[in-house]
Design a protein around this motif. Structure first.
Motif, PDB file in Angstrom:
ATOM      1  N   LEU A 249       0.822  -1.215   0.000  1.00 46.94           N
ATOM      2  CA  LEU A 249       0.000   0.000   0.000  1.00 46.94           C
ATOM      3  C   LEU A 249       0.852   1.260   0.000  1.00 46.94           C
ATOM      4  O   LEU A 249       0.488   2.275  -0.605  1.00 46.94           O
ATOM      5  CB  LEU A 249      -0.948  -0.009   1.196  1.00 46.94           C
ATOM      6  CG  LEU A 249      -2.080  -1.044   1.128  1.00 46.94           C
ATOM      7  CD1 LEU A 249      -2.813  -1.106   2.459  1.00 46.94           C
ATOM      8  CD2 LEU A 249      -3.046  -0.713   0.007  1.00 46.94           C
ATOM      9  N   GLU A 250       1.999   1.196   0.677  1.00 44.03           N
ATOM     10  CA  GLU A 250       2.839   2.390   0.757  1.00 44.03           C
ATOM     11  C   GLU A 250       3.383   2.808  -0.602  1.00 44.03           C
ATOM     12  O   GLU A 250       3.822   3.951  -0.781  1.00 44.03           O
ATOM     13  CB  GLU A 250       4.004   2.141   1.716  1.00 44.03           C
ATOM     14  CG  GLU A 250       4.964   1.054   1.265  1.00 44.03           C
ATOM     15  CD  GLU A 250       5.955   0.669   2.351  1.00 44.03           C
ATOM     16  OE1 GLU A 250       7.025   0.144   2.001  1.00 44.03           O
ATOM     17  OE2 GLU A 250       5.667   0.896   3.548  1.00 44.03           O
TER      18      GLU A 250
ATOM     19  N   PRO B 216       0.425  -9.534   2.807  1.00 41.20           N
ATOM     20  CA  PRO B 216       1.119  -8.309   2.420  1.00 41.20           C
ATOM     21  C   PRO B 216       1.258  -8.239   0.907  1.00 41.20           C
ATOM     22  O   PRO B 216       1.461  -9.269   0.254  1.00 41.20           O
ATOM     23  CB  PRO B 216       2.497  -8.443   3.088  1.00 41.20           C
ATOM     24  CG  PRO B 216       2.292  -9.429   4.194  1.00 41.20           C
ATOM     25  CD  PRO B 216       1.240 -10.380   3.723  1.00 41.20           C
ATOM     26  N   THR B 217       1.134  -7.066   0.378  1.00 42.46           N
ATOM     27  CA  THR B 217       1.168  -6.729  -1.057  1.00 42.46           C
ATOM     28  C   THR B 217      -0.150  -7.033  -1.764  1.00 42.46           C
ATOM     29  O   THR B 217      -0.334  -6.641  -2.913  1.00 42.46           O
ATOM     30  CB  THR B 217       2.295  -7.441  -1.850  1.00 42.46           C
ATOM     31  OG1 THR B 217       1.957  -8.817  -2.055  1.00 42.46           O
ATOM     32  CG2 THR B 217       3.626  -7.299  -1.143  1.00 42.46           C
TER      33      THR B 217
ATOM     34  N   SER C  66       3.205  -2.955 -11.538  1.00 37.56           N
ATOM     35  CA  SER C  66       4.348  -2.043 -11.638  1.00 37.56           C
ATOM     36  C   SER C  66       5.475  -2.373 -10.672  1.00 37.56           C
ATOM     37  O   SER C  66       6.618  -1.998 -10.910  1.00 37.56           O
ATOM     38  CB  SER C  66       3.871  -0.599 -11.388  1.00 37.56           C
ATOM     39  OG  SER C  66       2.927  -0.212 -12.355  1.00 37.56           O
ATOM     40  N   ASP C  67       5.148  -3.056  -9.566  1.00 40.34           N
ATOM     41  CA  ASP C  67       6.176  -3.413  -8.589  1.00 40.34           C
ATOM     42  C   ASP C  67       6.890  -4.667  -9.075  1.00 40.34           C
ATOM     43  O   ASP C  67       6.401  -5.792  -8.923  1.00 40.34           O
ATOM     44  CB  ASP C  67       5.540  -3.644  -7.219  1.00 40.34           C
ATOM     45  CG  ASP C  67       6.571  -3.768  -6.106  1.00 40.34           C
ATOM     46  OD1 ASP C  67       7.582  -4.468  -6.321  1.00 40.34           O
ATOM     47  OD2 ASP C  67       6.360  -3.189  -5.030  1.00 40.34           O
ATOM     48  N   GLU C  68       8.070  -4.496  -9.665  1.00 41.19           N
ATOM     49  CA  GLU C  68       8.768  -5.615 -10.300  1.00 41.19           C
ATOM     50  C   GLU C  68       9.187  -6.685  -9.296  1.00 41.19           C
ATOM     51  O   GLU C  68       9.144  -7.884  -9.591  1.00 41.19           O
ATOM     52  CB  GLU C  68       9.988  -5.097 -11.061  1.00 41.19           C
ATOM     53  CG  GLU C  68       9.624  -4.201 -12.244  1.00 41.19           C
ATOM     54  CD  GLU C  68      10.845  -3.771 -13.027  1.00 41.19           C
ATOM     55  OE1 GLU C  68      11.958  -4.247 -12.720  1.00 41.19           O
ATOM     56  OE2 GLU C  68      10.677  -2.954 -13.957  1.00 41.19           O
TER      57      GLU C  68
END
Length: 249
Positions: free
Chosen positions: A104-105, A155-156, A200-202
């Motif tokens: 989330l951050e 998480p994530t 987008s978070d590789e």
């Protein structure tokens, strides 16, 4: 194509969203093999056309229409086209989904919105489009594809889980409101699909893809669960099915 197919009297008109790959594609193949007529919907029309042709060459029945589940008008047009062509819609499989995971951050609001639009709003659009037709007939079956993420939060995956919790909740609400329409939630764990190819978070994408490579079950296994629910007698409503890899707790 299976040598044993559903008798003509049991053939259903089944519309499937997100049918161009993964669980949607596998479901289309399985249900067509079972003798049903499948109507395929997705944005990638070239893939839909190829899939429909493969199903027909194998002896099944299929047609396709372009579909964007984030647009209510598009979903209504998809459902209406199937209804006008076949005279009824027996089953709707709300399968289209996306899963770009991140913490989330990271603040990837556009990806959050995409999951809400496709996973949740897309399912609501499917229900809104097909429910009046099923109510008018006094029969029908809505199958919503959930996830094991509808039962736990990792998480994530907070936003993705939120959308799948919501799909499970609205499915239960629809079930309680329905005495003539069957409602099923099929919730897969790691499954072979393109869901892990996006985001987008590789780092997160790579980790999820690696886990999927290690544990994922074939999409055909989830399709089998959907086929099972559809095949039950009309007075039997299979409400929830969770399908996980055996190797995971």
């Amino acid at each position: 194509m299976n040598s044993t197919t559903t008798p003509t009297a049991d053939r259903k008109i089944v519309i499937v969203t997100g049918a161009s790959s993964g669980i949607g594609e596998a479901t289309a193949r399985r249900l067509a093999a079972d003798g049903h007529h499948v109507v395929l919907g997705a944005r990638r029309v070239d893939r839909l056309k190829a899939l429909a042709e493969e199903i027909r060459l194998a002896g099944g029945q299929a047609d396709h229409h372009e579909l964007d589940v984030t647009s209510l008008d598009s979903v209504r047009a998809f459902v209406q086209a199937a209804h006008e062509r076949h005279g009824r819609v027996d089953v709707m499989v709300n399968n289209a989904g996306v899963m770009p995971l991140s913490r989330l951050e990271a603040g990837l609001v556009e990806e959050w919105d995409q999951m809400i639009d496709v996973n949740l709003r897309g399912t609501l659009h499917g229900i809104a489009a097909v429910l009046p037709l099923m109510r008018a007939r006094g029969a029908g079956h809505i199958v919503n594809i959930g996830s094991t993420a509808a039962y736990r939060v990792d998480p994530t995956a907070a936003v993705y889980c939120a959308t799948k919790f919501a799909v499970r909740a609205l499915s239960e609400g629809l079930r309680q409101e329905s005495t003539d329409i069957r409602v099923t939630v099929v919730s897969p764990g790691y499954t072979e699909s393109e869901l892990t190819h996006h985001g987008s978070d590789e780092e997160v994408r790579a980790a999820v893809h690696a886990a999927s490579q290690q544990f994922a079950i074939p999409a055909a296994s989830v399709a089998g669960a959907i086929a099972y629910a559809i095949a039950q007698p009309e007075d039997v409503d299979v409400n929830e099915l969770i399908v996980r890899p055996t190797a995971l707790t």
